[in-house]
Design a protein around this motif. Structure first.
Motif, PDB file in Angstrom:
ATOM      1  N   PHE A 243       0.804  -1.162  -0.349  1.00 42.32           N
ATOM      2  CA  PHE A 243       0.122   0.069   0.385  1.00 42.32           C
ATOM      3  C   PHE A 243       0.291   1.601   0.069  1.00 42.32           C
ATOM      4  CE2 PHE A 243      -1.870   3.738   2.160  1.00 42.32           C
ATOM      5  CZ  PHE A 243      -2.920   3.784   1.842  1.00 42.32           C
ATOM      6  N   VAL A 244       2.061   0.979   0.724  1.00 44.09           N
ATOM      7  CA  VAL A 244       2.891   2.654   1.328  1.00 44.09           C
ATOM      8  C   VAL A 244       3.697   2.438   0.103  1.00 44.09           C
ATOM      9  CG1 VAL A 244       4.897   3.456   2.204  1.00 44.09           C
ATOM     10  CG2 VAL A 244       3.351   2.405   3.479  1.00 44.09           C
ATOM     11  N   GLU A 245       4.062   1.907  -1.103  1.00 51.36           N
ATOM     12  CA  GLU A 245       4.887   1.989  -2.068  1.00 51.36           C
ATOM     13  C   GLU A 245       3.936   2.433  -3.011  1.00 51.36           C
ATOM     14  OE1 GLU A 245       7.601   0.915  -3.059  1.00 51.36           O
ATOM     15  OE2 GLU A 245       8.868   0.896  -1.621  1.00 51.36           O
ATOM     16  N   SER A 246       3.026   1.981  -3.314  1.00 45.14           N
ATOM     17  CA  SER A 246       1.595   2.699  -4.648  1.00 45.14           C
ATOM     18  C   SER A 246       0.677   3.854  -4.075  1.00 45.14           C
ATOM     19  CB  SER A 246       0.592   1.906  -4.732  1.00 45.14           C
ATOM     20  OG  SER A 246      -0.026   2.022  -5.259  1.00 45.14           O
ATOM     21  N   ALA A 247       0.433   4.019  -3.466  1.00 49.05           N
ATOM     22  CA  ALA A 247       0.320   5.700  -3.005  1.00 49.05           C
ATOM     23  C   ALA A 247       2.052   7.063  -2.802  1.00 49.05           C
ATOM     24  CB  ALA A 247       0.156   5.597  -1.160  1.00 49.05           C
ATOM     25  N   VAL A 248       2.693   6.386  -3.017  1.00 49.77           N
ATOM     26  CA  VAL A 248       4.349   6.931  -2.589  1.00 49.77           C
ATOM     27  C   VAL A 248       4.807   7.149  -3.690  1.00 49.77           C
ATOM     28  CG1 VAL A 248       6.621   7.112  -1.867  1.00 49.77           C
ATOM     29  CG2 VAL A 248       5.175   6.796  -0.052  1.00 49.77           C
ATOM     30  N   ASP A 249       4.265   5.665  -4.422  1.00 43.36           N
ATOM     31  CA  ASP A 249       4.665   6.482  -6.369  1.00 43.36           C
ATOM     32  C   ASP A 249       4.475   7.507  -6.536  1.00 43.36           C
ATOM     33  OD1 ASP A 249       6.796   4.518  -6.420  1.00 43.36           O
ATOM     34  OD2 ASP A 249       5.882   3.218  -7.379  1.00 43.36           O
ATOM     35  N   VAL A 250       2.545   6.954  -7.121  1.00 47.50           N
ATOM     36  CA  VAL A 250       1.640   8.150  -7.203  1.00 47.50           C
ATOM     37  C   VAL A 250       1.993   9.545  -6.659  1.00 47.50           C
ATOM     38  CG1 VAL A 250      -0.992   8.748  -7.404  1.00 47.50           C
ATOM     39  CG2 VAL A 250      -0.278   6.789  -7.718  1.00 47.50           C
TER      40      VAL A 250
END
Length: 342
Positions: A243-250
């Motif tokens: 979840f964190v990887e996705s949110a931070v990427d965006v």
């Protein structure tokens, strides 16, 4: 000019004194986290009642810290919106009561403008113009900031804010409120390769955001595992990491696009999620790679606080002297667009 700032938009009561010549003189903050944790989120009525109990003692505290009296204050700045209506009314009513009693002007401040300008309180403040990422439990926006009061909305969330998605992910994983710090800490123990979630709107061609689908992906993955067994601690950590990887990427890649599209090299990150360690690490890496500067508020000023409201009030009054002539009736704006203040 000495400004008393009062913040009461949600679940923190903040009071501060800011001087246009000497900077931040004193600030005090009370968080309601311990009260709301039993409910898994903010209870508006309880929040309002707690603000009533806290705002005057905190005002006395900062006056004592700074060795000044209310008579020394030139104006009172207060958060007028957006936020919880009842909570906003407490701080605004207190500010106007003080203003009426002492014949002092009251300066209405937009809550997000306070966050946006809060990095100016740091040891390394940004110069105008810059791109600002406002990222919190209630808001996710990218703004172009040309000066105090000159804001252009570039993109915003179409559904859940990033901080809201963090809180809902925490709830799915059985973590305590507030969810952001808990999810971030758990993600540090997660395997980045085990689960992969999509990057919502990463290639949308604009600077808008959407986190509702990401929240649903977390829920779907958790239910899939729970169909055969209770979630293990490692599985929770792996989901949190994905979840964190996705949110931070965006968030980080949209910031980079905003900087390039506007031909700027300064980024300001403000709001509660701006304290997230993974987001800061990624943005710092991108700043080094793409040669731009990134500015954050001090960690203790990432959450709601009176210091940012006092600062915003002072800067607004410096820009528009007519604000120092306001002694009339007041209102609050639970829904108030920041770019409408420009």
């Amino acid at each position: 000019m000495l400004i008393l700032g009062i913040e009461s938009s949600c679940d923190e009561t903040g009071v501060a004194l800011y001087d246009s010549q000497r900077g931040l003189l004193a600030h005090a903050l009370h968080s309601q986290i311990d009260m709301h944790v039993a409910y898994g989120g903010v209870v508006p009525e309880l929040a309002s009642r707690d603000h009533i109990q806290r705002v005057l003692p905190l005002t006395t505290e900062v006056l004592t810290q700074a060795s000044v009296t209310l008579n020394d204050v030139d104006a009172i700045a207060c958060t007028t919106g957006p936020g919880l209506a009842g909570a906003l009314l407490v701080g605004t009513a207190c500010a106007h009561a003080i203003g009426f009693a002492l014949n002092k002007p009251v300066i209405p401040v937009h809550h997000l403008e306070g966050h946006l300008l809060s990095p100016l309180l740091s040891a390394n403040p940004p110069a105008f113009p810059f791109i600002a990422l406002l990222v919190s439990g209630g808001h996710t926006q990218l703004m172009r900031v040309d000066d105090v009061g000159q804001y252009t909305l570039l993109g915003e969330t179409l559904d859940d804010a990033a901080g809201e998605a963090f809180d809902k992910t925490a709830k799915v994983l059985g973590l305590s409120y507030p969810g952001g710090p808990a999810v971030s800490q758990l993600a540090e123990q997660g395997d980045p390769e085990r689960f992969k979630f999509g990057r919502p709107m990463l290639h949308s061609g604009d600077l808008d955001f959407s986190f509702a689908g990401l929240k649903t992906a977390v829920l779907t993955q958790a239910k899939k595992l729970q169909a055969t067994h209770p979630l293990t601690e490692q599985e929770k950590a792996d989901i949190a990491r994905a979840f964190v990887e996705s949110a931070v990427d965006v968030l980080s890649k949209k910031c980079l696009t905003a900087l390039k599209d506007n031909h700027m090299n300064r980024l300001v990150v403000a709001g509660g999620v701006g304290a997230n360690s993974q987001l800061r690490e990624r943005l710092n890496e991108l700043a080094q790679k793409h040669k731009f500067h990134v500015h954050y508020p001090e960690l203790h000023l990432c959450t709601d606080n009176g210091a940012m409201i006092a600062l915003a009030g002072c800067l607004s009054a410096t820009r528009d002297k007519s604000l120092l002539n306001q002694h009339d009736s007041f209102t609050v704006k639970p829904r108030w667009s920041l770019h409408s203040t420009s």
